[in-house]
Scaffold this active site. Sequence first.
Site, PDB file in Angstrom:
ATOM      1  N   HIS A  83       0.835  -1.192   0.000  1.00 43.80           N
ATOM      2  CA  HIS A  83       0.000   0.000   0.000  1.00 43.80           C
ATOM      3  C   HIS A  83       0.868   1.238   0.000  1.00 43.80           C
ATOM      4  CE1 HIS A  83      -3.817   2.146   0.640  1.00 43.80           C
ATOM      5  NE2 HIS A  83      -3.059   3.022   1.286  1.00 43.80           N
ATOM      6  N   SER A  84       0.472   2.228  -0.805  1.00 41.02           N
ATOM      7  CA  SER A  84       1.167   3.508  -0.859  1.00 41.02           C
ATOM      8  C   SER A  84       0.369   4.560  -0.112  1.00 41.02           C
ATOM      9  CB  SER A  84       1.351   3.947  -2.313  1.00 41.02           C
ATOM     10  OG  SER A  84       1.738   5.304  -2.385  1.00 41.02           O
ATOM     11  N   ARG A 169     -12.542  12.650   5.462  1.00 42.45           N
ATOM     12  CA  ARG A 169     -11.198  13.204   5.602  1.00 42.45           C
ATOM     13  C   ARG A 169     -10.747  13.892   4.317  1.00 42.45           C
ATOM     14  NH1 ARG A 169      -7.963   8.492   6.088  1.00 42.45           N
ATOM     15  NH2 ARG A 169      -6.155   9.854   6.147  1.00 42.45           N
ATOM     16  N   SER A 184      -6.699   3.995   8.873  1.00 43.55           N
ATOM     17  CA  SER A 184      -7.417   3.836   7.611  1.00 43.55           C
ATOM     18  C   SER A 184      -6.776   2.766   6.745  1.00 43.55           C
ATOM     19  CB  SER A 184      -7.444   5.170   6.866  1.00 43.55           C
ATOM     20  OG  SER A 184      -8.058   5.023   5.606  1.00 43.55           O
ATOM     21  N   LYS A 188      -8.225  -1.652   6.507  1.00 46.29           N
ATOM     22  CA  LYS A 188      -8.550  -2.331   5.250  1.00 46.29           C
ATOM     23  C   LYS A 188      -7.634  -3.528   5.020  1.00 46.29           C
ATOM     24  CE  LYS A 188      -8.213   1.438   2.613  1.00 46.29           C
ATOM     25  NZ  LYS A 188      -8.307   2.661   3.399  1.00 46.29           N
ATOM     26  N   LYS A 189      -6.335  -3.326   5.273  1.00 48.35           N
ATOM     27  CA  LYS A 189      -5.379  -4.395   5.000  1.00 48.35           C
ATOM     28  C   LYS A 189      -5.570  -5.570   5.955  1.00 48.35           C
ATOM     29  CE  LYS A 189      -3.648  -2.252   1.569  1.00 48.35           C
ATOM     30  NZ  LYS A 189      -4.003  -2.724   0.212  1.00 48.35           N
TER      31      LYS A 189
END
Length: 437
Positions: A83-84, A169, A184, A188-189
């Site tokens: 993830h970035s 946000r 956040s 999700k991960k």
Amino acid sequence: MLLPQEIIRRKRDGHSLSEREIGAFVAGLTGGSVSEAQAAAFAMAVLFRDMSRNETILLTLAMRDSGSVLKWDGIGRPVADKHSTGGVGDNVSLMLAPIAAACGLAVPMISGRGLGHTGGTLDKLQSIPGYDIAPDPLRFAQVVGDVGCAIVGQTADLAPADRRLYAIRDVTATVESVPLITASILSKKLAAGLQTLLMDVKVGTGAFMQDINEARILARSLVEVATGAGVPTVALITDMNEPLADAAGNAVEVMNCVDFLKCGKAGSRLETLVLAEVAEMLVQSGLVETVAAGESMARTALSSGRALETFGRMVHALGGPADFCDRPETYLPKAPVMAEVPAPADGYLAACDARAIGLAVVDMGGGRRQVSDAVDHRVGFSDMLALGSAVTKGQSIARVHATSRDEADIATKAVLSSYRIDAGPPALSPVVVERIA
């Protein structure tokens, strides 16, 4: 009963929130008893007052548990993801997932939409006709099992509290909060049932973290919270002082992805980062022993065409055209006006305000000012020259894709004001700045 406004007040006044208070607020986000105004106030209170590491873990786990958590029993592959934190021209995920899958990983990638000036992976994929960013859980699992990867958005069942807070946000200037970014991303991960995670923390003019020390704080937060929650995690701090790809927008970045998977963009910063990140994932998952071996495996997956084939299969399995990779230009939407951006002088491209490039894309309609805004997938920039490029006066340094001549003129001026041209070549930063484990 805990009132949302009392929880907000306690955080506003600098108190640490308990597991019960955080759980109650997240339940309100999910159930609707917390209003948008209250969610925005909570986010602003966290931005100004911060959260302890323990509060951040509690927020992350509460948001993860606001919905279902995926299980990957019997899939037969290591389950990994990357993830970035977001940048400009950062379409790494589009190439990384199929390359990693072609190397033997299962990559259930749950991505997001654009935040602020940064582009969103889901917005890019929605440039592809028919691509379903919200498949039901069964279809998502089938695609990951059959293809090896699937890039989708949050379904109603996965971290629904985050989905609501994420959108708020974006339009309330609270994106930069380290605890909120951490919770956040990781909610999700963790809900995706990962075994390992690689974080790409951007730093520079096009990142939310423009200072290396801020980037280190975020990277350590992500690594410590994720690892503490049972998912071994490594973070790479990477340079975002210019657009990463030579395109910034939605359809233009998908086209850039297909070009990359076909020819590799040899020698580019984008190639360096994609291969480095796949290599890290392969080491983390135990498929190779060294980063060098991982990079070699990734290069083979790319040069053999397996990664391109995997991307095409993923697109088709999620509703896109079966021949998308053969004819992307026939499917991707095109802007009605294109214009070249001429270099104002001879010299070298020496510096770039990447954030301004990202905001120019938003101004053209390629991003959102409000949650409800529609995205124009056609607009953006392509053929952008990298920093260090020698240019002559009048030479094109980028191509604008716009909806009108007036919009093209505004975007051209934005690009020209974003770059500095010097007489001599600049010292360039490495794309991978630091590794934190």
